[in-house]
Design a protein around this motif. Structure first.
Motif, PDB file in Angstrom:
ATOM      1  N   SER B  82      -7.508   4.115 -15.727  1.00 61.01           N
ATOM      2  CA  SER B  82      -6.541   4.450 -16.763  1.00 61.01           C
ATOM      3  C   SER B  82      -5.178   3.876 -16.382  1.00 61.01           C
ATOM      4  O   SER B  82      -4.923   3.569 -15.217  1.00 61.01           O
ATOM      5  N   THR B  83      -4.300   3.740 -17.370  1.00 61.39           N
ATOM      6  CA  THR B  83      -3.009   3.085 -17.123  1.00 61.39           C
ATOM      7  C   THR B  83      -2.174   3.838 -16.095  1.00 61.39           C
ATOM      8  O   THR B  83      -1.380   3.232 -15.373  1.00 61.39           O
ATOM      9  N   ASN B  84      -2.359   5.151 -15.994  1.00 60.97           N
ATOM     10  CA  ASN B  84      -1.570   5.896 -14.999  1.00 60.97           C
ATOM     11  C   ASN B  84      -2.073   5.701 -13.570  1.00 60.97           C
ATOM     12  O   ASN B  84      -1.518   6.272 -12.621  1.00 60.97           O
ATOM     13  N   GLN B  85      -3.090   4.882 -13.408  1.00 69.00           N
ATOM     14  CA  GLN B  85      -3.548   4.526 -12.068  1.00 69.00           C
ATOM     15  C   GLN B  85      -3.003   3.165 -11.632  1.00 69.00           C
ATOM     16  O   GLN B  85      -3.358   2.670 -10.548  1.00 69.00           O
ATOM     17  N   THR B  86      -2.133   2.593 -12.436  1.00 64.07           N
ATOM     18  CA  THR B  86      -1.402   1.395 -12.011  1.00 64.07           C
ATOM     19  C   THR B  86      -0.496   1.790 -10.856  1.00 64.07           C
ATOM     20  O   THR B  86       0.353   2.688 -10.993  1.00 64.07           O
ATOM     21  N   SER B  87      -0.671   1.124  -9.699  1.00 66.05           N
ATOM     22  CA  SER B  87       0.057   1.553  -8.509  1.00 66.05           C
ATOM     23  C   SER B  87      -0.208   0.572  -7.376  1.00 66.05           C
ATOM     24  O   SER B  87      -1.009  -0.349  -7.487  1.00 66.05           O
ATOM     25  N   MET B  88       0.489   0.812  -6.244  1.00 65.94           N
ATOM     26  CA  MET B  88       0.189   0.134  -4.994  1.00 65.94           C
ATOM     27  C   MET B  88      -0.747   1.038  -4.203  1.00 65.94           C
ATOM     28  O   MET B  88      -0.413   2.206  -3.954  1.00 65.94           O
ATOM     29  N   TYR B  89      -1.899   0.492  -3.796  1.00 63.30           N
ATOM     30  CA  TYR B  89      -2.867   1.274  -3.040  1.00 63.30           C
ATOM     31  C   TYR B  89      -2.886   0.784  -1.594  1.00 63.30           C
ATOM     32  O   TYR B  89      -2.994  -0.413  -1.328  1.00 63.30           O
ATOM     33  N   LEU B  90      -2.782   1.740  -0.690  1.00 62.81           N
ATOM     34  CA  LEU B  90      -2.724   1.429   0.737  1.00 62.81           C
ATOM     35  C   LEU B  90      -3.859   2.110   1.471  1.00 62.81           C
ATOM     36  O   LEU B  90      -4.109   3.304   1.284  1.00 62.81           O
ATOM     37  N   CYS B  91      -4.510   1.333   2.331  1.00 63.04           N
ATOM     38  CA  CYS B  91      -5.571   1.848   3.182  1.00 63.04           C
ATOM     39  C   CYS B  91      -5.030   1.934   4.609  1.00 63.04           C
ATOM     40  O   CYS B  91      -4.197   1.115   5.021  1.00 63.04           O
ATOM     41  N   ALA B  92      -5.488   2.927   5.358  1.00 62.33           N
ATOM     42  CA  ALA B  92      -5.058   3.082   6.740  1.00 62.33           C
ATOM     43  C   ALA B  92      -6.221   3.577   7.586  1.00 62.33           C
ATOM     44  O   ALA B  92      -7.186   4.151   7.076  1.00 62.33           O
ATOM     45  N   SER B  93      -6.108   3.341   8.899  1.00 60.85           N
ATOM     46  CA  SER B  93      -7.106   3.874   9.820  1.00 60.85           C
ATOM     47  C   SER B  93      -6.413   4.387  11.069  1.00 60.85           C
ATOM     48  O   SER B  93      -5.284   3.995  11.384  1.00 60.85           O
ATOM     49  N   SER B  94      -7.082   5.292  11.775  1.00 57.67           N
ATOM     50  CA  SER B  94      -6.543   5.801  13.030  1.00 57.67           C
ATOM     51  C   SER B  94      -7.667   6.230  13.950  1.00 57.67           C
ATOM     52  O   SER B  94      -8.773   6.560  13.502  1.00 57.67           O
ATOM     53  N   LEU B  95      -7.352   6.241  15.238  1.00 56.17           N
ATOM     54  CA  LEU B  95      -8.293   6.711  16.242  1.00 56.17           C
ATOM     55  C   LEU B  95      -8.404   8.225  16.119  1.00 56.17           C
ATOM     56  O   LEU B  95      -7.402   8.922  16.047  1.00 56.17           O
ATOM     57  N   GLY B  96      -9.616   8.730  16.114  1.00 52.34           N
ATOM     58  CA  GLY B  96      -9.808  10.144  15.853  1.00 52.34           C
ATOM     59  C   GLY B  96     -10.118  10.989  17.075  1.00 52.34           C
ATOM     60  O   GLY B  96     -10.448  12.165  16.954  1.00 52.34           O
ATOM     61  N   THR B  97     -10.007  10.432  18.264  1.00 47.94           N
ATOM     62  CA  THR B  97     -10.438  11.169  19.454  1.00 47.94           C
ATOM     63  C   THR B  97      -9.289  11.781  20.235  1.00 47.94           C
ATOM     64  O   THR B  97      -9.519  12.577  21.136  1.00 47.94           O
ATOM     65  N   LEU B  98      -8.067  11.396  19.909  1.00 49.66           N
ATOM     66  CA  LEU B  98      -6.900  11.947  20.601  1.00 49.66           C
ATOM     67  C   LEU B  98      -5.893  12.431  19.576  1.00 49.66           C
ATOM     68  O   LEU B  98      -5.779  11.852  18.497  1.00 49.66           O
ATOM     69  N   PRO B  99      -5.137  13.463  19.885  1.00 49.26           N
ATOM     70  CA  PRO B  99      -4.134  13.924  18.928  1.00 49.26           C
ATOM     71  C   PRO B  99      -2.945  12.979  18.858  1.00 49.26           C
ATOM     72  O   PRO B  99      -2.667  12.241  19.800  1.00 49.26           O
TER      73      PRO B  99
END
Lengths: 115, 114
Positions: B82-99
């Motif tokens: 839909s038109t309201n989903q026009t946007s900048m989309y960002l993907c990210a990742s992180s290591l999940g074993t340490l805080p």
């Protein structure tokens, strides 16, 4: 409800002077705080972080200060350079429960450093 | 260095289309995230994942779904754009074993829905 707030949408600083970007948070479960820098048409880049057990962390020209009792942190850039002009995001991370790794972002502050 | 790659920098789609945004990371990170960035609203979390085939809703999951069939790949799906989903989309990742591990971002996909 915004748990991390950056109340200044913009900041303008002369080259060579100090830039101070501020951030407030409401959730006392936050244990880590991070700053990201974002240029237009690029993804955010991690800049510096601080754990809640510290009150200061320094990396070159960048220093982050944390005041836990006030739930406030700030990023100091000294000296400021034109290349520092970007949007800066403050983010916070809890270290408990199922939300490990998730970041809560502020809305960002546009920093402009002029010559 | 961590590399997070988003398949498209710019994408134009039509209302009602099913849209797939792909993200791949090369650092064996456990955690992956999808955000959208809109002016004045900062980064808002859509969905995230801690492991293969695992997903959790973020703050604005409505109208989106995700898929994580392999550890390195996290897909965002707009079921009926839909038109309201026009946007900048960002993907990210992180290591999940340490805080306290920082998230590493891709360069984003600017999506326009006409």
């Amino acid at each position: 409800d915004q748990q991390v707030k950056q109340n200044s949408p913009s900041l303008s600083v002369q080259e060579g002077r100090i830039s101070i970007l501020n951030c407030d948070y409401t959730n006392s479960m936050f244990d880590y705080f991070l700053w990201y820098k974002k240029y237009p048409a690029e993804g955010p880049t991690f800049l510096i972080s601080i754990s809640s057990i510290k009150d200061k962390n320094e990396d070159g020209r960048f220093t982050v200060f944390l005041n836990k009792s006030a739930k406030h942190l700030s990023l100091h850039i000294v000296p400021s350079q034109p290349g520092d002009s970007a949007v800066y995001f403050c983010a916070a991370m809890p270290d408990r429960g199922s939300t490990l790794g998730r970041l809560y972002f502020g809305r960002g502050t546009q920093l402009t450093v002029w010559p | 260095d961590v590399k997070v790659t988003q398949s498209s920098r710019y994408l134009v789609k039509r209302t009602g289309e099913k849209v797939f945004l792909e993200c791949v990371q090369d650092m064996d990170h456990e955690n992956m995230f999808w955000y959208r960035q809109d002016p004045g609203l900062g980064l808002r979390l859509i969905y995230f994942s801690y492991d293969v085939k695992m997903k959790e809703k973020g703050d604005i999951p409505e109208g989106y779904s995700v898929s994580r069939e392999k550890k390195e790949r996290f897909s965002l799906i707009l079921e009926s754009a839909s038109t309201n989903q026009t946007s900048m989309y960002l993907c990210a990742s992180s290591l999940g074993t340490l805080p306290g591990q920082p998230q590493h971002f891709g360069d984003g996909t600017r999506l326009s829905i006409l």
